[in-house]
Motif scaffolding. Structure first.
Motif, mmCIF file in Angstrom:
data_model
loop_
_atom_site.group_PDB
_atom_site.id
_atom_site.type_symbol
_atom_site.label_atom_id
_atom_site.label_comp_id
_atom_site.label_asym_id
_atom_site.label_seq_id
_atom_site.Cartn_x
_atom_site.Cartn_y
_atom_site.Cartn_z
ATOM 1 N N ASN A 145 -1.075 -7.185 -5.036
ATOM 2 C CA ASN A 145 -1.349 -6.416 -3.823
ATOM 3 C C ASN A 145 -0.190 -6.442 -2.836
ATOM 4 O O ASN A 145 0.051 -5.454 -2.131
ATOM 5 N N ASN A 147 1.348 -2.921 -4.008
ATOM 6 C CA ASN A 147 0.478 -2.007 -3.270
ATOM 7 C C ASN A 147 0.661 -1.962 -1.761
ATOM 8 O O ASN A 147 0.361 -0.940 -1.139
ATOM 9 N N TYR A 183 -5.455 1.277 -5.632
ATOM 10 C CA TYR A 183 -4.103 1.221 -6.214
ATOM 11 C C TYR A 183 -3.838 2.471 -7.040
ATOM 12 O O TYR A 183 -2.752 3.065 -6.973
ATOM 13 N N MET A 233 -0.840 4.558 -5.510
ATOM 14 C CA MET A 233 0.388 4.154 -6.187
ATOM 15 C C MET A 233 0.557 4.740 -7.593
ATOM 16 O O MET A 233 1.684 5.017 -8.007
#
Length: 362
Positions: free
Chosen positions: A111, A115, A310, A314
């Motif tokens: 994370n 992210n 995510y 992303m």
């Protein structure tokens, strides 16, 4: 399996308001607890045992200023990572998990390194269904195009996240994969070739057909050559988002692991249609994935559900961690039917076995 429910127990309005503040300050808590872990504060408290350490004692070594210690440890106190007893900080259970639990550490790194910056644009990514946060890592339309070129530490943290979950599953499922004696096996979304290497090592008769983007296949080929298994592997560079590109035909078994979650439902539908068309008579499709609705423990469901953003910000902009029913519905629309479902594989995987709708079961 019953649908998962995450309704919290009854709580007062005041308690609910407190929980809401934890959400509001979540990014702050995340960064401070991570700092305490990465910079050794939690380890220092662990080494001190139950006696703990004061801020002055922690600062005496010169690694942290008293200011930094107070800011970070007070936030850790609010998060249950440490206790404050008589002016001395002591490691608490949450801090112990951060310090020792591998999955917690992998999730923190994933994370933070992959992210965190990109999630700032989650709202725009959701609105446009494009991974607009990906620009924090590189100039690609999807993360998968740039997988082999990810900057560090994002690259290491991504692969640690992906492999830690999948690697625990492969040894358990190889008997399932070869239960019907398949000779021609297709690994769709082969990535670095982890599954292919395991399958070729398990069966001396099987030949593997790897399907992925060219850059991923280049990495897989290197790994196959290093293992001396290149001669039984066939590489097929295919953009799975191109619905007009067929898959190699005549396959006894088609394998997909943590793959379909990288795509939208519309794309999954076309992939399953092409997979069904690529099967030899009596062939089967095996899908292993992390379904949030098939978990024994809520902690696994929680982690999986919160991995979906995510994918939005992303990875692809329009994929997620799905419920198992979504895959089953899309597979049936592609002319496949579910034969078996097995849960409890590795940390949080399930295995769905499909065949053509008119085919006999295992």
């Amino acid at each position: 399996m019953q649908d998962k429910s995450f309704s919290p127990p009854r709580q007062t309005a005041f308690a609910a308001r407190y929980e809401a503040q934890k959400i509001a300050f979540g990014p702050v808590v995340f960064q401070c607890v991570r700092y305490a872990w990465k910079r050794g504060m939690l380890q220092a408290l662990s080494d001190a045992g139950g006696a703990g350490l004061s801020v002055a004692e922690l600062a005496a070594g010169g690694q942290w200023s008293e200011y930094a210690l107070k800011v970070v440890l007070e936030t850790c106190l609010s998060a249950g990572a440490v206790q404050l007893q008589g002016g001395r900080y002591v490691l608490d259970k949450v801090g112990y998990c951060v310090l020792t639990d591998t999955i917690t550490q992998i999730n923190l790194d994933f994370n933070h390194d992959v992210n965190y910056l990109g999630l700032y644009d989650l709202d725009k990514s959701l609105d446009q269904e494009k991974p607009l946060g990906l620009k924090a890592l590189g100039d690609w339309s999807t993360l998968y195009e740039g997988m082999s070129q990810l900057p560090e530490p994002a690259k290491s943290s991504w692969f640690a996240f992906d492999h830690h979950y999948s690697d625990t599953s492969f040894p358990q499922i190889l008997p399932d994969v070869f239960a019907t004696g398949p000779r021609r096996v297709m690994d769709i979304g082969a990535n670095t070739g982890k599954f292919t290497l395991a399958a070729l090592g398990y069966s001396a008769e099987a030949e593997l057909h790897l399907v992925d983007l060219p850059r991923q296949l280049a990495v897989a080929e290197q790994n196959l050559q290093a293992a001396g298994l290149r001669e039984r592997a066939h590489l097929h560079a295919v953009d799975l988002l191109d619905a007009d590109k067929p898959l190699p035909a005549g396959m006894d078994l088609i394998w997909m692991s943590q793959f379909l979650s990288c795509f939208s439902e519309a794309a999954i539908a076309t992939i399953l249609q092409r997979a069904a068309a690529a099967l030899a008579p009596g062939g089967q499709v095996l899908i292993m994935d992390t379904f949030w609705d098939r978990q024994q423990y809520d902690i696994a469901s929680y982690c999986l559900i919160n991995t979906s953003p995510y994918f939005t910000a992303m990875a692809s902009g329009n994929s997620k961690i799905y419920e198992s029913g979504d895959y089953i519905r899309l597979a049936e629309a592609a002319g496949l039917r579910l034969l078996t479902a097995r849960d409890g594989i590795g940390y949080c995987h399930s295995l769905l076995r499909f065949a053509h709708a008119g085919a006999a079961g295992v």
